[in-house]
Scaffold this motif. Structure first.
Motif, PDB file in Angstrom:
ATOM      1  N   UNK A  71      18.510  81.148 -69.118  1.00 56.75           N
ATOM      2  CA  UNK A  71      17.775  79.778 -69.444  1.00 56.75           C
ATOM      3  C   UNK A  71      18.796  78.908 -68.967  1.00 56.75           C
ATOM      4  N   UNK A  72      18.451  77.739 -68.343  1.00 57.21           N
ATOM      5  CA  UNK A  72      19.436  76.618 -68.168  1.00 57.21           C
ATOM      6  C   UNK A  72      18.795  75.320 -68.917  1.00 57.21           C
ATOM      7  N   UNK A  73      19.823  74.715 -69.574  1.00 54.57           N
ATOM      8  CA  UNK A  73      19.501  73.533 -70.393  1.00 54.57           C
ATOM      9  C   UNK A  73      20.419  72.150 -69.800  1.00 54.57           C
ATOM     10  N   UNK A  74      19.791  71.110 -69.719  1.00 54.18           N
ATOM     11  CA  UNK A  74      20.401  69.930 -69.184  1.00 54.18           C
ATOM     12  C   UNK A  74      21.349  69.334 -70.414  1.00 54.18           C
ATOM     13  N   UNK A  75      22.391  69.053 -70.055  1.00 52.54           N
ATOM     14  CA  UNK A  75      23.503  68.440 -70.993  1.00 52.54           C
ATOM     15  C   UNK A  75      24.088  67.173 -70.320  1.00 52.54           C
ATOM     16  N   UNK A  76      23.559  65.999 -70.930  1.00 47.13           N
ATOM     17  CA  UNK A  76      24.009  64.834 -70.227  1.00 47.13           C
ATOM     18  C   UNK A  76      25.245  64.196 -70.812  1.00 47.13           C
ATOM     19  N   UNK A  77      25.987  64.985 -71.847  1.00 44.60           N
ATOM     20  CA  UNK A  77      26.968  64.425 -72.461  1.00 44.60           C
ATOM     21  C   UNK A  77      28.345  64.000 -71.520  1.00 44.60           C
ATOM     22  N   UNK A  78      28.421  64.928 -70.065  1.00 45.11           N
ATOM     23  CA  UNK A  78      29.485  64.403 -69.252  1.00 45.11           C
ATOM     24  C   UNK A  78      29.280  63.025 -68.795  1.00 45.11           C
TER      25      UNK A  78
END
Length: 97
Positions: A71-78
């Motif tokens: 499963x792929x999850x969005x990570x906007x921290x960058x």
């Protein structure tokens, strides 16, 4: 930060991020289906998998394997590093929230 810019430079990778923003936690199969039906992208699973690798290397997605599914999850921290470096300001020079 250059990995983030490289990852965002490609329209297919931006479409993948858009899809994860809309519906987080998708498998490769789900992403390929949605990219084909919603965006008209006819990329192979292997090509989408390579795009996902670039996004993961840039820290824009995280993955979790459950059984045979990944499963792929969005990570906007960058993206915060970008807005911290160049804050978004309105036309009066005030930083926007």
């Amino acid at each position: 930060m250059s990995d983030v810019f490289k990852a965002l430079a490609d329209a297919t990778r931006r479409a993948i991020l858009d899809e994860l923003q809309e519906r987080n936690g998708q498998t490769l199969f789900e992403l390929c289906s949605r990219l084909t039906t919603k965006h008209g992208l006819n990329s192979s699973r292997q090509a989408i998998s390579q795009h996902l690798g670039v996004l993961e290397d840039a820290g824009l997605i995280t993955t979790r394997k459950e059984g045979r599914c990944k499963f792929h999850w969005l990570d906007t921290s960058p993206l915060r590093a970008i807005t911290d470096r160049w804050p978004v300001r309105d036309h009066n020079g005030r930083t926007e929230a």
